[in-house]
Every structure is written in C-alpha cells, then in structure tokens.
Design a protein around this motif. Structure first.
Motif, PDB file in Angstrom:
ATOM      1  N   PRO A 142       0.432  15.957 -72.433  1.00  0.00           N
ATOM      2  CA  PRO A 142       1.533  17.290 -72.544  1.00  0.00           C
ATOM      3  C   PRO A 142       2.637  17.027 -71.599  1.00  0.00           C
ATOM      4  CG  PRO A 142      -0.579  18.063 -71.626  1.00  0.00           C
ATOM      5  CD  PRO A 142      -0.832  16.501 -71.976  1.00  0.00           C
ATOM      6  N   MET A 143       2.403  16.415 -70.535  1.00  0.00           N
ATOM      7  CA  MET A 143       3.467  16.562 -69.470  1.00  0.00           C
ATOM      8  C   MET A 143       3.885  15.069 -69.089  1.00  0.00           C
ATOM      9  SD  MET A 143       5.969  17.287 -67.658  1.00  0.00           S
ATOM     10  CE  MET A 143       6.130  18.905 -68.560  1.00  0.00           C
ATOM     11  N   PRO A 144       4.625  14.192 -70.053  1.00  0.00           N
ATOM     12  CA  PRO A 144       5.012  12.886 -69.525  1.00  0.00           C
ATOM     13  C   PRO A 144       6.019  12.849 -68.541  1.00  0.00           C
ATOM     14  CG  PRO A 144       6.097  13.478 -71.398  1.00  0.00           C
ATOM     15  CD  PRO A 144       5.259  14.819 -71.328  1.00  0.00           C
ATOM     16  N   GLY A 145       6.507  13.980 -68.012  1.00  0.00           N
ATOM     17  CA  GLY A 145       7.439  14.187 -66.716  1.00  0.00           C
ATOM     18  C   GLY A 145       6.518  13.783 -65.540  1.00  0.00           C
ATOM     19  N   GLY A 146       5.157  13.819 -65.905  1.00  0.00           N
ATOM     20  CA  GLY A 146       4.204  13.706 -64.561  1.00  0.00           C
ATOM     21  C   GLY A 146       4.472  12.271 -64.019  1.00  0.00           C
ATOM     22  N   GLN A 147       5.189  11.405 -64.834  1.00  0.00           N
ATOM     23  CA  GLN A 147       5.502   9.840 -64.338  1.00  0.00           C
ATOM     24  C   GLN A 147       6.265  10.097 -62.949  1.00  0.00           C
ATOM     25  OE1 GLN A 147       4.654   7.023 -65.645  1.00  0.00           O
ATOM     26  NE2 GLN A 147       5.747   6.038 -63.866  1.00  0.00           N
ATOM     27  N   VAL A 148       7.314  11.158 -63.027  1.00  0.00           N
ATOM     28  CA  VAL A 148       8.350  11.473 -61.812  1.00  0.00           C
ATOM     29  C   VAL A 148       7.400  11.447 -60.500  1.00  0.00           C
ATOM     30  CG1 VAL A 148       9.982  12.940 -60.751  1.00  0.00           C
ATOM     31  CG2 VAL A 148       9.907  12.296 -63.342  1.00  0.00           C
ATOM     32  N   ALA A 149       6.354  12.513 -60.672  1.00  0.00           N
ATOM     33  CA  ALA A 149       5.230  12.468 -59.494  1.00  0.00           C
ATOM     34  C   ALA A 149       4.741  11.478 -58.920  1.00  0.00           C
ATOM     35  CB  ALA A 149       4.501  13.577 -59.859  1.00  0.00           C
ATOM     36  N   ILE A 150       4.263  10.497 -60.096  1.00  0.00           N
ATOM     37  CA  ILE A 150       3.660   9.177 -59.730  1.00  0.00           C
ATOM     38  C   ILE A 150       4.760   8.523 -58.941  1.00  0.00           C
ATOM     39  CG2 ILE A 150       2.692   6.959 -60.602  1.00  0.00           C
ATOM     40  CD1 ILE A 150       1.996   8.593 -63.302  1.00  0.00           C
ATOM     41  N   GLU A 151       5.976   8.351 -59.415  1.00  0.00           N
ATOM     42  CA  GLU A 151       6.932   7.448 -58.808  1.00  0.00           C
ATOM     43  C   GLU A 151       7.211   8.001 -57.429  1.00  0.00           C
ATOM     44  OE1 GLU A 151       8.540   4.781 -60.212  1.00  0.00           O
ATOM     45  OE2 GLU A 151       6.729   5.153 -61.541  1.00  0.00           O
ATOM     46  N   TYR A 152       7.195   9.510 -57.479  1.00  0.00           N
ATOM     47  CA  TYR A 152       7.371  10.210 -56.022  1.00  0.00           C
ATOM     48  C   TYR A 152       6.527   9.742 -55.130  1.00  0.00           C
ATOM     49  CZ  TYR A 152       8.991  14.095 -53.003  1.00  0.00           C
ATOM     50  OH  TYR A 152       9.458  15.008 -52.039  1.00  0.00           O
ATOM     51  N   GLU A 153       5.385   9.797 -55.209  1.00  0.00           N
ATOM     52  CA  GLU A 153       4.105   9.369 -54.197  1.00  0.00           C
ATOM     53  C   GLU A 153       4.294   8.263 -53.970  1.00  0.00           C
ATOM     54  OE1 GLU A 153       2.855  11.702 -52.671  1.00  0.00           O
ATOM     55  OE2 GLU A 153       3.699  13.132 -53.861  1.00  0.00           O
ATOM     56  N   ILE A 154       4.382   6.962 -54.941  1.00  0.00           N
ATOM     57  CA  ILE A 154       4.011   5.560 -54.920  1.00  0.00           C
ATOM     58  C   ILE A 154       5.345   5.137 -54.043  1.00  0.00           C
ATOM     59  CG2 ILE A 154       3.833   3.307 -55.874  1.00  0.00           C
ATOM     60  CD1 ILE A 154       1.377   5.659 -55.755  1.00  0.00           C
ATOM     61  N   GLU A 155       6.562   5.519 -54.353  1.00  0.00           N
ATOM     62  CA  GLU A 155       7.745   4.828 -53.723  1.00  0.00           C
ATOM     63  C   GLU A 155       7.821   5.688 -52.138  1.00  0.00           C
ATOM     64  OE1 GLU A 155      10.979   5.534 -56.818  1.00  0.00           O
ATOM     65  OE2 GLU A 155      10.442   3.566 -57.208  1.00  0.00           O
ATOM     66  N   ASN A 156       7.161   6.843 -51.888  1.00  0.00           N
ATOM     67  CA  ASN A 156       7.213   7.570 -50.665  1.00  0.00           C
ATOM     68  C   ASN A 156       6.526   6.693 -49.707  1.00  0.00           C
ATOM     69  OD1 ASN A 156       7.933   9.570 -48.928  1.00  0.00           O
ATOM     70  ND2 ASN A 156       5.638  10.319 -48.971  1.00  0.00           N
ATOM     71  N   LEU A 157       5.513   5.893 -50.410  1.00  0.00           N
ATOM     72  CA  LEU A 157       4.439   4.833 -49.616  1.00  0.00           C
ATOM     73  C   LEU A 157       5.479   3.896 -48.732  1.00  0.00           C
ATOM     74  CD1 LEU A 157       1.495   4.005 -51.692  1.00  0.00           C
ATOM     75  CD2 LEU A 157       1.589   5.124 -49.610  1.00  0.00           C
ATOM     76  N   SER A 158       6.523   3.436 -49.664  1.00  0.00           N
ATOM     77  CA  SER A 158       7.541   2.638 -48.869  1.00  0.00           C
ATOM     78  C   SER A 158       8.398   3.146 -47.992  1.00  0.00           C
ATOM     79  CB  SER A 158       8.484   2.161 -50.176  1.00  0.00           C
ATOM     80  OG  SER A 158       7.851   1.416 -51.016  1.00  0.00           O
ATOM     81  N   VAL A 159       8.497   4.480 -48.021  1.00  0.00           N
ATOM     82  CA  VAL A 159       9.368   5.163 -46.931  1.00  0.00           C
ATOM     83  C   VAL A 159       8.630   5.639 -45.836  1.00  0.00           C
ATOM     84  CG1 VAL A 159      10.728   7.441 -46.602  1.00  0.00           C
ATOM     85  CG2 VAL A 159      10.890   6.291 -48.790  1.00  0.00           C
ATOM     86  N   VAL A 160       7.271   6.078 -46.098  1.00  0.00           N
ATOM     87  CA  VAL A 160       6.478   6.568 -44.951  1.00  0.00           C
ATOM     88  C   VAL A 160       5.497   5.490 -44.411  1.00  0.00           C
ATOM     89  CG1 VAL A 160       4.516   8.156 -44.470  1.00  0.00           C
ATOM     90  CG2 VAL A 160       6.297   8.728 -46.159  1.00  0.00           C
ATOM     91  N   PHE A 161       4.806   4.524 -45.151  1.00  0.00           N
ATOM     92  CA  PHE A 161       3.697   3.705 -44.545  1.00  0.00           C
ATOM     93  C   PHE A 161       4.258   2.208 -44.520  1.00  0.00           C
ATOM     94  CE2 PHE A 161       0.536   0.604 -45.827  1.00  0.00           C
ATOM     95  CZ  PHE A 161      -0.062   0.708 -44.594  1.00  0.00           C
ATOM     96  N   ALA A 162       5.160   1.839 -45.317  1.00  0.00           N
ATOM     97  CA  ALA A 162       5.506   0.355 -45.389  1.00  0.00           C
ATOM     98  C   ALA A 162       6.366  -0.038 -44.052  1.00  0.00           C
ATOM     99  CB  ALA A 162       6.261  -0.347 -46.506  1.00  0.00           C
TER     100      ALA A 162
END
Length: 247
Positions: A142-162
């Motif tokens: 019901p909320m395909p925009g949840g994809q934005v949240a997935i991207e936000y968290e996974i790409e944040n790994l590149s900012v915070v952890f990588a």
C-alpha cells in the motif's frame, strides 16, 4: 524547510537499528584497531562477492517503485525515483570486478587459494533473500514510497559507515587496496548527494501521506536490520575462510 517531519515521524523508528552501526559486533570487529588483516580482507571479498546478489536488481526496484508511486498519485516522488534508478544501473558489475581483483590480491599472498567464480556463485543467505523480499513487498504494497526509506537507510551506510571502513582498510591493508574497492569508493562519493535527495523525498512523502509514517519508518528500519545481518553473514563466511586456511 520541513526537516522536522523526518525527525519527528521517521527517525524514532530507525534509531535503535542505526545505533547498531556504531555498536554492533560485526562493525566493532571490523573497525577494531587490532583487527586481523586476513579477516578484514576476507570480509571485503565476501562483501563484494555476495553483494552482487543484493545490488543487481536495485535499478529495477527503484524504477518500479517510482512507477507505483506515480500510479498511486505520488507523482513528484515517483518521478524522482524513476530518474534516480538510471544512476544505479550496472553497479553490480563493479562488485564483480572488485571480487576478482581482491581474490587475485589474496591469492598472491595468502592461503587457501580462492576461486572468484565460486565465490560469486555462492547461494544467498536468508538475509540476502529477505533483502529482495522487502523490496518486492514494498513495491506491491500500500505504500510503494517506502522504497525511499530503504534507499535512505542503505545509502546512509555509505555516508556513516563506509568512510570508517575505507580508512581502516587503508591503514590495515595499505592504500593500494582501494584499487579493488571501486564500488565502495564510488558510493561514498555519490551517496552523500543521494542521501540528501532521499531526505527531501522522505519529507515530501510524510507531508503527503502522514497516515503511512509508521509503515515508512518500519520499512527503513527493517531494511537496515537486514543489511546489518548481511554484514554478519559476510563476517561468518570470512571466518570460515580463515578456519579452512588454519586447517
């Protein structure tokens, strides 16, 4: 600027999982100043080899989520996702090359001798399967925009952890290792911009669909949890490599 929407409605759902980025056992092992260089190197090999399965479908997921958002009336977010999808196409090929280069470096210095093709052909772990499942469920849900949240968290790994991982790799394995980490290196450079874009889209989404805030937050938290378990799988397989070397 509506930044408080992300802070108020989204971040409370992901705070606990994000905390593991600083305190989780796999992260602390990797970043330990006394880490075994062979373990770090074996982890990188598994991360790249298994990462192909995680990365290959990404552009299709983002595009399809964008199309689903447009259909559901979230046109602006949908169109931004469709545009963003083009930037992700073919990134898994960098991981294939990185795997081959890391294995060549390992085989020149270490035992057991590794087979890059065999590593790339490993069966997916449960976390890897779940990573594909969460995308498919989000796109069809019901909320395909949840994809934005997935991207936000996974790409944040590149900012915070990588960046911390890169510094550790240079210190422990020498600066030349960066020639074999093209995927991680490029994403550290690109994902600062992507994360800022994701935050803008997330704010827009929360403003348009406040009734879905919990779903969006839980989607992001679940995606990050799965990815951290994937890191755990890479660590477990790295340790298996070292045990076979010891045997």
């Amino acid at each position: 600027m509506n930044k408080p929407l992300v802070e108020e409605q989204y971040l409370p759902h992901v705070t606990d999982v994000r905390h593991l980025l600083a305190t989780g056992p796999h992260v602390t092992t990797l970043l330990d100043e006394n880490v075994d260089p062979a373990l770090l190197e074996a982890f990188l090999i598994q991360l790249c080899a298994l990462g192909v399965y995680m990365t290959e479908p990404v552009d299709g997921w983002i595009r399809r989520a964008g199309e689903a958002c447009v259909k559901a009336g979230m046109v602006d977010v949908g169109e931004k996702l469709i545009t963003h999808a083009k930037h992700e196409a073919g990134h898994h090929l960098m991981m294939v090359e990185d795997t081959k280069n890391l294995v060549a470096g390992w085989n020149a210095r270490r035992f057991p001798k590794l087979d890059a093709e065999a590593l790339l052909a490993q069966a997916p772990t449960r976390a890897m399967q779940e990573y594909r499942e969460i995308h498919e469920e989000t796109i069809a849900g019901p909320m395909p925009g949840g994809q934005v949240a997935i991207e936000y968290e996974i790409e944040n790994l590149s900012v915070v952890f990588a960046p911390r991982l890169i510094e550790q790799c240079k210190r422990v394995l020498g600066p030349d290792v960066m020639n074999s980490l093209s995927f991680i290196k490029e994403h550290v450079e690109l994902d600062v911009g992507h994360t800022a874009l994701n935050e803008v889209m997330l704010n827009k989404l929360l403003g348009q669909k406040p009734e879905h805030a919990a779903t969006i937050g839980k989607t992001g938290a679940r995606a990050l949890d799965i990815y951290l378990r994937f890191y755990g799988d890479c660590m477990a397989k790295a340790k298996q490599l070292l045990q076979s070397a010891a045997a």
